[in-house]
Design a protein around this motif. Structure first.
Motif: not given
Length: 314
Positions: A238-239, A279
């Motif tokens: 999700d980074g 992350f």
């Protein structure tokens, strides 16, 4: 010039006080010294430039997912995408919620659930040791180095503490999207993540993804393109969007602190620093790649990207 830039970045990273947090949820990784840092770049010319602890071995962890995906695509082709998606995730790398919402079809092959599924696909009712031998052979061939090995202590540590991965695998099986038993799949998966190599070895292993390897290609050109696309959009969980914004090249991270990045047609780059950001990606590794990208104009979104030595003009 390039060695000077790499050395300057290495010196800056060694002076950083906030180095992130090591992956303490895996006991064998919790004791790694976060002061270590390495950066290595392989060019199309065959030259390699390194700085820092470039010969220190570390655990590949999720970087291994790139190599299992390469094998799976070579074996199954487009059929693999019936079982796993190609979309970025807004959730953490070990999210269970996302797998449930998608009815057992993981969003991409780099999330833990997706990687477990890819391991199941290459296991294909086989014997784990044969699958692991095939994977090791592939990575060694990519790196041109037969000394790369699996650390069984790290694998055992992950097996003992990987409750979330056990839950993910059982859920995939409950949805009919895992063909082998959970024990066989996760036994293979934990050992694949425990493959150890150095930053210099990792940079050499990534050459086939940059399209700069010598000798016969390890995988088809279409699969190289597809893996690079997934590394760009999904390689940092999700980074991934933040990484693309800051660095702008395809890359895959691992919670061991390593990152493998490629500049298509130009270079394979590896960086290692054990401390992670929020992350789960190397904190200083990300910073170092951002500095390198800006210094050399490596981002694929640059209007006039810098051409590394050994790369002919288009």
């Amino acid at each position: 010039m390039l060695q000077t830039i790499i050395d300057e970045i290495g010196a800056q990273m060694r002076g950083e006080e906030d180095r992130g947090k090591v992956a303490d949820y895996i006991p064998e990784l919790s004791c790694i010294d976060p002061r270590q840092f390495a950066l290595s770049v392989c060019l199309a010319s065959g030259e390699q430039f390194s700085t820092g602890d470039a010969d220190q071995h570390f655990s590949m962890q999720s970087i291994s997912k790139v190599f299992t995906l390469a094998i799976a695509l070579g074996r199954l082709g487009e059929g693999l995408w019936r079982r796993v998606g190609r979309e970025p995730s807004n959730s953490a790398f070990n999210s269970i919620v996302e797998v449930e919402l998608s009815a057992g079809r993981p969003r991409n092959p780099f999330m833990n659930a997706g990687a477990i599924l890819v391991t199941d696909a290459i296991l294909a009712k086989g014997v784990p040791r044969h699958t692991l031998a095939e994977l090791l052979h592939f990575i060694r061939a990519a790196a041109g180095d037969d000394s790369i090995l699996i650390n069984p202590v790290v694998a055992a540590s992950e097996k003992a503490t990987g409750d979330r991965n056990w839950a993910l695998a059982h859920y995939l099986r409950s949805c009919g999207n895992l063909t082998n038993t959970v024990d066989l799949v996760l036994g293979t998966y934990f050992h694949q993540c425990a493959i150890e190599l150095s930053c210099a070895q990792l940079a050499r292993a990534g050459r086939f993804l940059a399209g700069i390897q010598s000798g016969p290609p390890l995988i088809a050109a279409d699969n190289v393109r597809n893996i690079n696309a997934l590394m760009m959009t999904c390689g940092h969980y999700d980074g991934s969007g933040e990484f693309a914004f800051r660095v702008g090249i395809p890359a895959k991270s691992g919670v061991g602190g390593g990152i493998l990045a490629v500049v298509p047609g130009a270079a394979s780059i590896a960086v290692w620093s054990p401390g992670l950001n929020s992350f789960g990606n190397s904190k200083l590794g990300t910073q170092a790649l951002e500095l390198l990208s800006k210094r050399l104009g490596l981002s694929l979104f640059e209007p006039e990207p810098f051409r590394l030595p050994g790369v002919a003009a288009a």
